[in-house]
Design a protein around this motif. Structure first.
Motif, PDB file in Angstrom:
ATOM      1  N   LEU A  58      -2.575   7.378 -12.133  1.00  0.00           N
ATOM      2  CA  LEU A  58      -3.000   7.220 -11.031  1.00  0.00           C
ATOM      3  C   LEU A  58      -2.432   6.449  -9.948  1.00  0.00           C
ATOM      4  CD1 LEU A  58      -6.968   7.791 -11.523  1.00  0.00           C
ATOM      5  CD2 LEU A  58      -6.496   6.557  -9.227  1.00  0.00           C
ATOM      6  N   LYS A  59      -3.155   7.275  -8.557  1.00  0.00           N
ATOM      7  CA  LYS A  59      -2.592   6.705  -7.533  1.00  0.00           C
ATOM      8  C   LYS A  59      -3.439   7.142  -6.811  1.00  0.00           C
ATOM      9  CE  LYS A  59      -0.886   9.912  -4.115  1.00  0.00           C
ATOM     10  NZ  LYS A  59      -0.688  10.479  -3.143  1.00  0.00           N
ATOM     11  N   MET A  60      -3.949   5.834  -5.864  1.00  0.00           N
ATOM     12  CA  MET A  60      -4.653   6.224  -4.476  1.00  0.00           C
ATOM     13  C   MET A  60      -3.965   6.451  -3.011  1.00  0.00           C
ATOM     14  SD  MET A  60      -7.351   5.130  -6.146  1.00  0.00           S
ATOM     15  CE  MET A  60      -8.337   4.945  -4.736  1.00  0.00           C
ATOM     16  N   LEU A  62      -4.659   6.913   1.142  1.00  0.00           N
ATOM     17  CA  LEU A  62      -5.021   6.918   2.863  1.00  0.00           C
ATOM     18  C   LEU A  62      -5.578   5.390   2.325  1.00  0.00           C
ATOM     19  CD1 LEU A  62      -5.991  10.373   3.397  1.00  0.00           C
ATOM     20  CD2 LEU A  62      -3.858   8.616   3.820  1.00  0.00           C
ATOM     21  N   THR A  63      -5.512   4.527   1.665  1.00  0.00           N
ATOM     22  CA  THR A  63      -5.787   3.094   1.269  1.00  0.00           C
ATOM     23  C   THR A  63      -5.678   2.005   2.760  1.00  0.00           C
ATOM     24  OG1 THR A  63      -4.278   2.448  -0.195  1.00  0.00           O
ATOM     25  CG2 THR A  63      -6.526   3.421  -0.903  1.00  0.00           C
ATOM     26  N   SER A  64      -4.961   2.500   3.452  1.00  0.00           N
ATOM     27  CA  SER A  64      -4.230   1.795   4.375  1.00  0.00           C
ATOM     28  C   SER A  64      -4.633   2.603   6.438  1.00  0.00           C
ATOM     29  CB  SER A  64      -2.437   0.780   4.834  1.00  0.00           C
ATOM     30  OG  SER A  64      -1.479   2.477   5.096  1.00  0.00           O
ATOM     31  N   VAL A  76     -10.519   7.229   1.312  1.00  0.00           N
ATOM     32  CA  VAL A  76     -10.480   6.975   0.882  1.00  0.00           C
ATOM     33  C   VAL A  76      -9.783   7.968  -0.064  1.00  0.00           C
ATOM     34  CG1 VAL A  76      -9.735   5.626  -0.755  1.00  0.00           C
ATOM     35  CG2 VAL A  76      -9.685   4.737   0.867  1.00  0.00           C
ATOM     36  N   ILE A  77      -9.027   8.469  -1.285  1.00  0.00           N
ATOM     37  CA  ILE A  77      -8.603   9.461  -2.452  1.00  0.00           C
ATOM     38  C   ILE A  77      -8.098   8.758  -3.052  1.00  0.00           C
ATOM     39  CG2 ILE A  77      -8.551  11.220  -0.277  1.00  0.00           C
ATOM     40  CD1 ILE A  77      -5.650  11.939  -0.423  1.00  0.00           C
ATOM     41  N   TRP A  78      -7.834   9.948  -4.511  1.00  0.00           N
ATOM     42  CA  TRP A  78      -7.157   9.264  -5.770  1.00  0.00           C
ATOM     43  C   TRP A  78      -6.359  11.089  -6.211  1.00  0.00           C
ATOM     44  CZ3 TRP A  78      -8.848  11.418 -10.482  1.00  0.00           C
ATOM     45  CH2 TRP A  78     -10.085  11.805 -10.359  1.00  0.00           C
ATOM     46  N   PRO A 105       6.320   3.255   1.216  1.00  0.00           N
ATOM     47  CA  PRO A 105       6.174   1.942   0.211  1.00  0.00           C
ATOM     48  C   PRO A 105       4.988   1.891  -0.635  1.00  0.00           C
ATOM     49  CG  PRO A 105       5.472   0.904   2.092  1.00  0.00           C
ATOM     50  CD  PRO A 105       6.142   2.930   2.469  1.00  0.00           C
ATOM     51  N   GLU A 106       5.287   1.440  -1.920  1.00  0.00           N
ATOM     52  CA  GLU A 106       3.897   1.001  -2.181  1.00  0.00           C
ATOM     53  C   GLU A 106       4.219  -0.087  -3.734  1.00  0.00           C
ATOM     54  OE1 GLU A 106       1.431   4.296  -3.167  1.00  0.00           O
ATOM     55  OE2 GLU A 106       1.567   5.511  -1.927  1.00  0.00           O
ATOM     56  N   VAL A 107       2.842  -0.839  -3.913  1.00  0.00           N
ATOM     57  CA  VAL A 107       2.787  -1.379  -4.974  1.00  0.00           C
ATOM     58  C   VAL A 107       2.117  -0.508  -6.241  1.00  0.00           C
ATOM     59  CG1 VAL A 107       1.600  -3.680  -5.486  1.00  0.00           C
ATOM     60  CG2 VAL A 107       2.295  -2.861  -3.092  1.00  0.00           C
ATOM     61  N   ILE A 135       8.146   3.389  -4.755  1.00  0.00           N
ATOM     62  CA  ILE A 135       8.085   4.230  -3.703  1.00  0.00           C
ATOM     63  C   ILE A 135       7.569   5.708  -4.076  1.00  0.00           C
ATOM     64  CG2 ILE A 135       9.605   6.089  -2.269  1.00  0.00           C
ATOM     65  CD1 ILE A 135      12.097   3.924  -2.860  1.00  0.00           C
ATOM     66  N   GLU A 136       6.827   6.154  -2.955  1.00  0.00           N
ATOM     67  CA  GLU A 136       6.404   7.324  -3.221  1.00  0.00           C
ATOM     68  C   GLU A 136       6.699   8.656  -2.051  1.00  0.00           C
ATOM     69  OE1 GLU A 136       2.019   9.936  -4.310  1.00  0.00           O
ATOM     70  OE2 GLU A 136       1.927   8.518  -2.816  1.00  0.00           O
ATOM     71  N   LEU A 137       7.144   9.371  -3.471  1.00  0.00           N
ATOM     72  CA  LEU A 137       7.409  10.977  -2.408  1.00  0.00           C
ATOM     73  C   LEU A 137       6.308  11.516  -2.571  1.00  0.00           C
ATOM     74  CD1 LEU A 137      10.661  12.729  -2.445  1.00  0.00           C
ATOM     75  CD2 LEU A 137       9.309  13.771  -2.427  1.00  0.00           C
ATOM     76  N   ASP A 144       3.215  22.550   8.519  1.00  0.00           N
ATOM     77  CA  ASP A 144       2.727  21.426   9.052  1.00  0.00           C
ATOM     78  C   ASP A 144       2.551  20.409   8.728  1.00  0.00           C
ATOM     79  OD1 ASP A 144       3.718  24.040  11.407  1.00  0.00           O
ATOM     80  OD2 ASP A 144       2.219  24.025  11.470  1.00  0.00           O
ATOM     81  N   PHE A 145       2.286  19.887   7.834  1.00  0.00           N
ATOM     82  CA  PHE A 145       1.398  18.291   7.038  1.00  0.00           C
ATOM     83  C   PHE A 145       0.255  18.232   7.098  1.00  0.00           C
ATOM     84  CE2 PHE A 145       4.020  15.572   4.592  1.00  0.00           C
ATOM     85  CZ  PHE A 145       3.171  15.203   3.817  1.00  0.00           C
ATOM     86  N   ARG A 146      -0.086  19.098   8.145  1.00  0.00           N
ATOM     87  CA  ARG A 146      -1.335  19.637   8.420  1.00  0.00           C
ATOM     88  C   ARG A 146      -3.111  19.477   7.451  1.00  0.00           C
ATOM     89  NH1 ARG A 146      -2.258  19.160  13.724  1.00  0.00           N
ATOM     90  NH2 ARG A 146      -4.445  20.515  13.648  1.00  0.00           N
TER      91      ARG A 146
HETATM   92  C1  OOG Z   1      -2.277  11.806   1.760  1.00  0.00           C
HETATM   93  C2  OOG Z   1      -1.508  11.261   0.350  1.00  0.00           C
HETATM   94  C3  OOG Z   1      -1.197   9.596   0.934  1.00  0.00           C
HETATM   95  C4  OOG Z   1      -0.153   7.467   0.080  1.00  0.00           C
HETATM   96  O1  OOG Z   1      -0.262   6.233  -0.352  1.00  0.00           O
HETATM   97  O2  OOG Z   1      -1.690   7.224   1.683  1.00  0.00           O
HETATM   98  C5  OOG Z   1      -0.891   8.957  -0.204  1.00  0.00           C
HETATM   99  C6  OOG Z   1      -0.809  12.207   2.660  1.00  0.00           C
HETATM  100  O3  OOG Z   1      -0.363  10.981   3.474  1.00  0.00           O
HETATM  101  O4  OOG Z   1      -0.595  13.670   2.758  1.00  0.00           O
HETATM  102  O5  OOG Z   1      -0.307   8.736  -0.981  1.00  0.00           O
END
Ligand code: OOG
Ligand code: MG
Length: 257
Positions: A58-60, A62-64, A76-78, A105-107, A135-137, A144-146
């Motif tokens: 599972l990934k979180m 928008l935690t920052s 916050v989403i998952w 960058p992630e933990v 790393i998350e891709l 437009d990533f919107r």
């Molecule tokens: C949504 C996914 C956000 C994070 O680590 O905050 C995310 C996005 O930015 O497209 O994975």
């Protein structure tokens, strides 16, 4: 929600990912709300399971604040991670297989013994076996990533691929470790794990709580991404990307040209 074609929307998002072709946002038009968007996300996972993939974590998202500000959504989403999304540490991805890939960058946590649903994580070192830089891709399937909040949830929170660096035993503190994202040896983003809900350990409580609302229980052996500490940067062909987390080390990824 009555009248929303959950599987139809999941098929559109799945096809957009499979063909690396952006689609228009769809939540406003289809009347998707947050709960229905998580149902679309579950249908997207089912599509992957039908294709032989396995759910591995599972990934979180928008935690920052940095991430919330970058995409203009402040909840916050998952999302779900499958084995097919995992790229070996130091491995390569083809940027042309994605629409507009970005890296962040992630933990990562390797989950162990989790509390019963509804219970808080008492002892973090019991719930988590190991931690790693990652790393998350991400690759929004929307033009437009919107996107709106339900849009991004339906799109499995832009999950596309992830790299986990070497696992370490859980250190005493995770709440103020320096984080760097380097591209081709140059620092592209600087941050601290404190940016992740004040302490990335909190992301696990949030993940258990939020996923639990949708009947998803985290499992021992799963990977858990706590959310990016900094904004994401575009992944260009030929780029070498490293995420460095103080005390934890480095995860890296190459983009083929
Ligand atoms: C949504 C996914 C956000 C994070 O680590 O905050 C995310 C996005 O930015 O497209 O994975
Ligand atoms: Mg992320």
């Amino acid at each position: 929600m009555i009248g929303v074609d959950i599987v139809g929307i999941a098929d559109k998002l799945g096809a957009a990912a499979d063909t690396a072709t952006a689609i228009p946002q769809l939540a406003a038009e289809t009347g998707l709300d947050v709960d229905t968007a998580y149902a679309v996300q579950a249908a997207l996972l089912q599509r992957r399971l039908n294709a032989g993939e396995r759910l591995v974590g599972l990934k979180m998202g928008l935690t920052s604040r940095a991430k919330m500000a970058q995409v203009g959504v402040d909840e916050v989403i998952w999302g779900r991670l499958t084995n097919a999304m995992r790229v070996p540490d130091g491995g390569a991805v083809d940027p042309a297989a994605y629409i507009h890939p970005r890296v962040e960058p992630e933990v990562a946590f390797l989950l162990d013994r989790l509390p019963e649903p509804g219970e808080p994580v008492g002892d973090f070192a019991t719930a988590v076996r190991a931690v790693a830089p990652a790393i998350e891709l991400i690759d929004s399937r929307y033009a437009d990533f919107r996107f709106s909040l339900p849009d991004v949830i339906a799109d499995n929170t832009s999950a596309a691929a992830f790299v986990i660096g070497p696992w370490s035993p859980v250190p005493a503190g995770l709440d103020n470790l320096g984080v760097l994202l380097e591209v081709d040896g140059r620092v592209a983003q600087v941050g601290s794990t404190a940016a992740i809900l004040g302490d990335p350990r909190r992301a696990l409580d949030e993940g258990i709580r939020l996923a639990g609302r949708h009947g998803v229980r985290l499992e021992s052996g799963w990977v858990f991404l706590a959310g990016a500490a900094t904004a994401a940067v575009p992944l260009r062909p030929g780029a070498h990307v490293r995420a460095v987390v103080e005390k934890l080390g480095t995860a890296s990824l190459r983009a083929s040209s």
